[in-house]
Scaffold this motif. Sequence first.
Motif, PDB file in Angstrom:
ATOM      1  N   GLU A   4       0.835  -1.201   0.000  1.00  0.00           N
ATOM      2  CA  GLU A   4       0.000   0.000   0.000  1.00  0.00           C
ATOM      3  C   GLU A   4       0.868   1.250   0.000  1.00  0.00           C
ATOM      4  N   ILE A   5       1.955   1.166   0.773  1.00  0.00           N
ATOM      5  CA  ILE A   5       2.844   2.330   0.854  1.00  0.00           C
ATOM      6  C   ILE A   5       3.472   2.542  -0.526  1.00  0.00           C
ATOM      7  N   ARG A   6       3.883   1.464  -1.182  1.00  0.00           N
ATOM      8  CA  ARG A   6       4.480   1.617  -2.497  1.00  0.00           C
ATOM      9  C   ARG A   6       3.462   2.144  -3.492  1.00  0.00           C
ATOM     10  N   ILE A   7       2.255   1.646  -3.432  1.00  0.00           N
ATOM     11  CA  ILE A   7       1.190   2.126  -4.324  1.00  0.00           C
ATOM     12  C   ILE A   7       0.936   3.605  -4.021  1.00  0.00           C
ATOM     13  N   HIS A   8       0.882   3.905  -2.731  1.00  0.00           N
ATOM     14  CA  HIS A   8       0.647   5.286  -2.326  1.00  0.00           C
ATOM     15  C   HIS A   8       1.800   6.171  -2.796  1.00  0.00           C
ATOM     16  N   GLN A   9       3.041   5.673  -2.676  1.00  0.00           N
ATOM     17  CA  GLN A   9       4.204   6.443  -3.112  1.00  0.00           C
ATOM     18  C   GLN A   9       4.170   6.599  -4.645  1.00  0.00           C
ATOM     19  N   ALA A  10       3.803   5.531  -5.325  1.00  0.00           N
ATOM     20  CA  ALA A  10       3.734   5.595  -6.787  1.00  0.00           C
ATOM     21  C   ALA A  10       2.680   6.617  -7.205  1.00  0.00           C
ATOM     22  N   LYS A  11       1.520   6.530  -6.502  1.00  0.00           N
ATOM     23  CA  LYS A  11       0.459   7.504  -6.805  1.00  0.00           C
ATOM     24  C   LYS A  11       0.934   8.908  -6.463  1.00  0.00           C
ATOM     25  N   SER A  12       1.676   9.027  -5.367  1.00  0.00           N
ATOM     26  CA  SER A  12       2.175  10.320  -4.937  1.00  0.00           C
ATOM     27  C   SER A  12       3.177  10.846  -5.975  1.00  0.00           C
TER      28      SER A  12
END
Length: 160
Positions: A4-12
């Motif tokens: 989730e953090i990676r997805i969130h970072q990617a989205k960020s």
Amino acid sequence: HQEEIRIHQAKSREMQERLTSTEADVRTAHGELTMAQQRIVILQADLKRSNEAVQAREKEGKEMALRYQEDLHRKEEQHDINIKALDDKIAKKNQKIGKMSRHLQMLYDEKAQISGVTKQLADAMSRIGSISSRTEPSYASRSRIATDSKLLDADDESDE
């Protein structure tokens, strides 16, 4: 959770890239807007100069038309003056011609009177000639008498 953090970072990151891209687009649009505003200012200045030039030409054209009209009016007045002067000259010449015609008529009348008197004189001379031819020696005999008397006078002078 890491996922989730990676997805969130990617989205960020994606949102950050979009934000950066959007900021670049905004800066580009702002630059284009500034350039457009500068072009508008330049075009407004050009339009103002063009309007001023048109107004100056209109004013110049009106002044030229007014000068032309005044010049035309002066020429018409001068033309009228010249025509009046010519009319006056013609009137004077006509008066002079009238006087000369009357004088010429008087001369013709005098000539007619002189011709009449001359004819009367010729008639009188003719009558005198016919009377004297009956009472006096002829011209030829008078001429001989005059020549003889001149010769006698010449002899008298040579004797002296």
